[in-house]
Scaffold this motif. Sequence first.
Motif, PDB file in Angstrom:
ATOM      1  N   GLU A 224       2.272  -8.212 -34.483  1.00 30.86           N
ATOM      2  CA  GLU A 224       1.030  -8.552 -33.664  1.00 30.86           C
ATOM      3  C   GLU A 224      -0.173  -8.524 -34.490  1.00 30.86           C
ATOM      4  O   GLU A 224      -1.185  -9.383 -34.188  1.00 30.86           O
TER       5      GLU A 224
ATOM      6  N   ARG B 293       3.775 -10.680 -29.493  1.00 27.50           N
ATOM      7  CA  ARG B 293       4.162  -9.091 -29.136  1.00 27.50           C
ATOM      8  C   ARG B 293       5.570  -8.886 -29.071  1.00 27.50           C
ATOM      9  O   ARG B 293       6.342  -9.843 -28.825  1.00 27.50           O
TER      10      ARG B 293
ATOM     11  N   VAL C 277       9.210  -7.312 -28.912  1.00 28.11           N
ATOM     12  CA  VAL C 277      10.032  -6.717 -27.621  1.00 28.11           C
ATOM     13  C   VAL C 277      11.287  -6.259 -28.220  1.00 28.11           C
ATOM     14  O   VAL C 277      12.012  -7.031 -28.847  1.00 28.11           O
TER      15      VAL C 277
ATOM     16  N   TYR D 209       3.979 -12.768 -19.447  1.00 25.00           N
ATOM     17  CA  TYR D 209       2.774 -12.612 -19.295  1.00 25.00           C
ATOM     18  C   TYR D 209       2.444 -11.068 -19.113  1.00 25.00           C
ATOM     19  O   TYR D 209       1.562 -10.573 -19.833  1.00 25.00           O
ATOM     20  N   ARG D 210       3.130 -10.273 -18.510  1.00 22.55           N
ATOM     21  CA  ARG D 210       2.901  -8.728 -18.374  1.00 22.55           C
ATOM     22  C   ARG D 210       3.084  -8.109 -19.937  1.00 22.55           C
ATOM     23  O   ARG D 210       2.409  -7.412 -20.084  1.00 22.55           O
ATOM     24  N   LEU D 211       4.295  -8.520 -20.680  1.00 21.01           N
ATOM     25  CA  LEU D 211       4.449  -7.910 -21.856  1.00 21.01           C
ATOM     26  C   LEU D 211       3.244  -8.368 -22.783  1.00 21.01           C
ATOM     27  O   LEU D 211       2.794  -7.646 -23.575  1.00 21.01           O
TER      28      LEU D 211
ATOM     29  N   SER E  33       0.016  -8.744 -21.856  1.00 16.89           N
ATOM     30  CA  SER E  33      -0.846  -8.363 -21.366  1.00 16.89           C
ATOM     31  C   SER E  33      -1.085  -6.929 -21.759  1.00 16.89           C
ATOM     32  O   SER E  33      -2.237  -6.421 -22.030  1.00 16.89           O
ATOM     33  N   GLU E  34      -0.038  -6.391 -22.007  1.00 19.74           N
ATOM     34  CA  GLU E  34       0.321  -4.829 -22.512  1.00 19.74           C
ATOM     35  C   GLU E  34      -0.688  -4.694 -23.931  1.00 19.74           C
ATOM     36  O   GLU E  34      -1.015  -3.599 -24.377  1.00 19.74           O
ATOM     37  N   GLY E  35      -0.786  -5.882 -24.660  1.00 21.07           N
ATOM     38  CA  GLY E  35      -1.388  -5.874 -25.970  1.00 21.07           C
ATOM     39  C   GLY E  35      -3.001  -5.771 -25.726  1.00 21.07           C
ATOM     40  O   GLY E  35      -3.601  -5.796 -26.773  1.00 21.07           O
TER      41      GLY E  35
END
Length: 261
Positions: A7, A61, A63, A165-167, A169-171
């Motif tokens: 990141e 990001r 995962v 997009y969700r993953l 956005s968690e950042g």
Amino acid sequence: MPSRTIEALEADLAGAALVENLPDAEVFRLLGSPATETAAAMAARARAWYAQNGRPWIRFREVSEAPYTSPLLADRFRRAEAHASVVVAASAGPEIAAESAELWTKDRPDEAYALDMFGAAVTEHLMRVASLKLCAWADPRSIGVLPRYSPGYEGWELSDQSVLYRLLSEGGPMALELLSSSMLAPKHSQLAVFGLTRRKDLVEGSDQLCPCVTCALPACSYRRKPFKPVYGFPEKALTRWRDQLLKIAAMESGWLAQFRY
């Protein structure tokens, strides 16, 4: 071993300097034009405008699990013994699409089209830069990076953009919007997944698993295999058509290409 996280890579990846090495040939390809004087002038204007006004960026990001629905991607991860993946967002920024739209309203279609295609070239280039940065991060850790894959590609529904997009956005907040159609705003943006594996031997031993085969980034110190462009028709057929059906002649105003069907 360096402790820098994936990141943290994005700290260096924002601003128009990101596209200083974008090859003119890539812009000409998207313009659908050979490197004529007119095409070169159009590309130069677009590049100069973007250098002053563009705000490209990249986000990463990591995962640990793979919540993706693509069977093709799952098979690639299985064959490479992938242990993790990296979701990447890249965007040329909203400025270029807005300026292109404005030029259309001013009845300047050539400039609008050139700027729009330059934006598309920027997005592709940003993904190549992201791949380079990932390879630079992974190489000293003896980790292999798999080729990028995106929702909307063969074997992966576009609706899975919402997962990526969700993953991301968690950042934290992004200058990116996911529309109800699963498309992205601003226009020249893309989401993608890169697999990670500790089995570098599997990556380097397979064209399907090696990102170098599909990456046209020039002068890359991490290249393990030559770039192999993918065409819509077999290369043998394209070669025959070029030799037997295509004629190119130089003219005072440029080049004339004739294809006999």
